[in-house]
Enzyme design. Structure first.
Site, PDB file in Angstrom:
ATOM      1  N   ARG A 164      -0.562   7.039  -5.989  1.00  0.00           N
ATOM      2  CA  ARG A 164       0.067   5.840  -6.574  1.00  0.00           C
ATOM      3  C   ARG A 164      -0.421   5.579  -7.999  1.00  0.00           C
ATOM      4  NH1 ARG A 164       2.361   6.562  -2.324  1.00  0.00           N
ATOM      5  NH2 ARG A 164       3.232   4.949  -0.972  1.00  0.00           N
ATOM      6  N   SER A 238       4.668  -1.737  -0.108  1.00  0.00           N
ATOM      7  CA  SER A 238       3.230  -1.980   0.061  1.00  0.00           C
ATOM      8  C   SER A 238       2.709  -2.782  -1.118  1.00  0.00           C
ATOM      9  CB  SER A 238       2.466  -0.657   0.111  1.00  0.00           C
ATOM     10  OG  SER A 238       2.948   0.157   1.140  1.00  0.00           O
ATOM     11  N   GLU A 334      -1.099  -2.571  -5.466  1.00  0.00           N
ATOM     12  CA  GLU A 334      -0.236  -1.459  -5.862  1.00  0.00           C
ATOM     13  C   GLU A 334       0.846  -1.981  -6.804  1.00  0.00           C
ATOM     14  OE1 GLU A 334       3.307   0.308  -4.382  1.00  0.00           O
ATOM     15  OE2 GLU A 334       2.073   1.411  -2.955  1.00  0.00           O
TER      16      GLU A 334
HETATM   17  N1  EPU Z   1      -1.137  -0.195  10.489  1.00  0.00           N
HETATM   18  C1  EPU Z   1      -1.515  -1.262  11.271  1.00  0.00           C
HETATM   19  N2  EPU Z   1      -0.921  -2.474  11.066  1.00  0.00           N
HETATM   20  C2  EPU Z   1       0.050  -2.662  10.150  1.00  0.00           C
HETATM   21  C3  EPU Z   1       0.442  -1.579   9.349  1.00  0.00           C
HETATM   22  C4  EPU Z   1      -0.155  -0.349   9.531  1.00  0.00           C
HETATM   23  O1  EPU Z   1      -2.373  -1.136  12.124  1.00  0.00           O
HETATM   24  O2  EPU Z   1       0.534  -3.791  10.041  1.00  0.00           O
HETATM   25  C5  EPU Z   1      -1.767   1.116  10.699  1.00  0.00           C
HETATM   26  C6  EPU Z   1      -1.083   1.890  11.819  1.00  0.00           C
HETATM   27  O3  EPU Z   1      -2.070   2.463  12.597  1.00  0.00           O
HETATM   28  C7  EPU Z   1      -0.344   2.985  11.139  1.00  0.00           C
HETATM   29  C8  EPU Z   1      -1.146   3.182   9.864  1.00  0.00           C
HETATM   30  O4  EPU Z   1      -1.679   1.895   9.550  1.00  0.00           O
HETATM   31  O5  EPU Z   1      -0.345   4.151  11.894  1.00  0.00           O
HETATM   32  C9  EPU Z   1      -0.289   3.673   8.713  1.00  0.00           C
HETATM   33  O6  EPU Z   1       0.841   2.834   8.596  1.00  0.00           O
HETATM   34  P1  EPU Z   1       2.195   3.362   7.920  1.00  0.00           P
HETATM   35  O7  EPU Z   1       2.581   4.671   8.494  1.00  0.00           O
HETATM   36  O8  EPU Z   1       3.174   2.262   7.974  1.00  0.00           O
HETATM   37  O9  EPU Z   1       1.752   3.674   6.437  1.00  0.00           O
HETATM   38  P2  EPU Z   1       0.877   2.863   5.385  1.00  0.00           P
HETATM   39  O10 EPU Z   1      -0.372   3.614   5.147  1.00  0.00           O
HETATM   40  O11 EPU Z   1       0.747   1.426   5.770  1.00  0.00           O
HETATM   41  C10 EPU Z   1       1.825   4.187   3.360  1.00  0.00           C
HETATM   42  C11 EPU Z   1       2.486   3.892   2.042  1.00  0.00           C
HETATM   43  C12 EPU Z   1       3.931   3.510   2.254  1.00  0.00           C
HETATM   44  C13 EPU Z   1       4.642   4.676   2.937  1.00  0.00           C
HETATM   45  C14 EPU Z   1       3.926   4.972   4.263  1.00  0.00           C
HETATM   46  C15 EPU Z   1       4.480   6.183   4.947  1.00  0.00           C
HETATM   47  C16 EPU Z   1       0.699   3.094   0.618  1.00  0.00           C
HETATM   48  C17 EPU Z   1       0.099   1.919  -0.085  1.00  0.00           C
HETATM   49  N3  EPU Z   1       1.759   2.831   1.360  1.00  0.00           N
HETATM   50  O12 EPU Z   1       1.821   2.968   4.111  1.00  0.00           O
HETATM   51  O13 EPU Z   1       4.522   3.336   0.977  1.00  0.00           O
HETATM   52  O14 EPU Z   1       6.004   4.381   3.176  1.00  0.00           O
HETATM   53  O15 EPU Z   1       2.521   5.217   4.022  1.00  0.00           O
HETATM   54  O16 EPU Z   1       4.061   7.335   4.283  1.00  0.00           O
HETATM   55  O17 EPU Z   1       0.221   4.206   0.453  1.00  0.00           O
HETATM   56  C18 EPU Z   1       4.984   1.751  -0.712  1.00  0.00           C
HETATM   57  O18 EPU Z   1       4.201   2.366  -1.428  1.00  0.00           O
HETATM   58  O19 EPU Z   1       5.595   0.724  -1.117  1.00  0.00           O
HETATM   59  C19 EPU Z   1       5.180   2.180   0.658  1.00  0.00           C
HETATM   60  C20 EPU Z   1       5.947   1.513   1.522  1.00  0.00           C
END
Ligand code: EPU
Length: 338
Positions: A164, A238, A334
């Site tokens: 990012r 995010s 972010e």
């Molecule tokens: N999780 C929770 N609670 C929540 C959200 C997430 O416990 O409310 C835990 C879950 O265990 C889940 C893990 O976090 O398995 C990862 O969650 P998710 O797959 O939704 O991904 P993220 O790490 O929260 C990142 C990116 C997203 C992208 C997803 C999928 C960042 C800051 N965000 O989110 O990007 O879509 O991975 O690859 O790196 C964005 O940048 O705007 C964005 C949406």
């Protein structure tokens, strides 16, 4: 020049924050960009470059000129045995590009389906999702240099992409306007289904033959189930980055929080799931006035209607404080604040 006075920015930011720009202009060619930049240099007007407005939180009116980039066009500029090279103008909508690529069997961007925003913004924060980052298919870009009016071509190395981040969020912040991006796309698709949620969704969809189209469909389903649609509820995806910590710190946290979600990085560090940290602090689904934390993804802050940027930022600060007090982890934004 078609400059508008006191123009609301509400339709131009996905958070749907209602602030005004003192002046506003849309530019659709490099010649127009040159003309506008000359004008603001002569009149010493502060300016802000806006693409899709999907990664910005406005906290006050903008006392200057907002320049909305509307350059359009997708051109196949080169081909070799393995790749297509597609030059895309900055004002093209990102997901329209992904759709176009999938329909034409240009492979690589499908995991990045449905990300809001425009092509010119995608290198700034090196957009990424479901195991793929934009940089994986980046060839070069053209940028207008605001310091001397020249157009420079920048390679992947020049752009210094990270998680990012890029040179455009750092040394070159406010110094260039991205005009176009050239992507390197595969003729023979490499299907990236390693991210657990994709495999689960493909199984659920009972896809017989996996393809870039089925991956796009799976990603769209996952995103629609978790992330709010900015045309319905204001948000910028995010709000925070997933923080990186040392293995020692991660192990210490794991002792007190055995369920903590973390991912190992190639350099030995760990990325923590910020959504998990925020949820553990009790913020998921919380609402203060019209500012809230999304009920299905705690990493996403939302505007239920009339929230101001300041209210969203105050909520973000409260979240940051409680995550720090509970885990000793400092969350980094972010989203840009304007
Ligand atoms: N999780 C929770 N609670 C929540 C959200 C997430 O416990 O409310 C835990 C879950 O265990 C889940 C893990 O976090 O398995 C990862 O969650 P998710 O797959 O939704 O991904 P993220 O790490 O929260 C990142 C990116 C997203 C992208 C997803 C999928 C960042 C800051 N965000 O989110 O990007 O879509 O991975 O690859 O790196 C964005 O940048 O705007 C964005 C949406």
């Amino acid at each position: 020049m078609n400059m508008i006075n006191n123009h609301s920015l509400k339709p131009y930011n996905t958070f749907g924050i209602n602030v005004d720009a003192k002046y506003f202009i849309e530019v659709a060619s490099v010649a127009e960009i040159k003309e506008v930049i000359e004008y603001i240099n002569i009149h010493k007007i502060p300016f802000l470059i806006l693409g899709g407005g999907s990664n910005i939180l406005f906290t006050s009116d903008f006392d200057g000129l907002v320049i909305k980039i509307n350059l359009k066009g997708i051109d196949l500029v080169q081909e070799d045995d393995d790749h297509y090279f597609l030059k895309v103008q900055a004002g093209e909508n990102w997901d329209d590009l992904v759709k176009y690529c999938v329909e034409n069997n240009y492979a690589g961007l499908e995991n990045l389906s449905l990300i809001p925003g425009c092509v010119g913004a995608c290198p700034i924060q090196n957009i990424g999702a479901y195991g793929v980052e934009m940089k994986d298919h980046f060839q070069e870009l053209e940028a207008f240099d605001l310091t001397d009016g020249s157009i420079r071509t920048m390679s992947k190395t020049d752009c210094r992409f990270g998680y990012r981040s890029s040179i455009f969020k750092n040394e070159l912040k406010g110094k260039v306007i991205i005009l176009s991006v050239t992507f390197r796309l595969d003729k023979l698709p490499v299907l990236r289904t390693g991210y657990g949620a994709i495999t689960d969704e493909l199984n659920k969809m009972e896809v017989k033959e996996r393809s870039i189209q089925s991956i796009r469909n799976a990603v769209i389903n996952i995103r629609r189930s978790k992330l709010p649609d900015p045309t319905e509820i204001g948000n910028a995806g995010s709000f925070f980055k997933n923080p990186t910590v040392s293995p020692v710190f991660r192990n210490k946290l794991l002792k007190s929080h055995p369920g903590m979600v973390s991912y190992s990085q190639s350099n030995g560090d760990y990325k923590l799931a910020a959504g998990w940290l925020i949820e553990q602090c009790g913020w998921k689904g919380k609402r203060i006035g019209d500012a809230g934390v999304h009920g299905k993804q705690a990493l996403v802050l939302v505007n239920y209607g009339k929230a101001t940027g300041k209210e969203i930022l105050d909520l973000a600060d409260e979240i940051k404080k409680s995550v720090f007090e509970t885990f000793g982890v400092l969350l980094e934004r972010e989203v840009n604040v304007g």
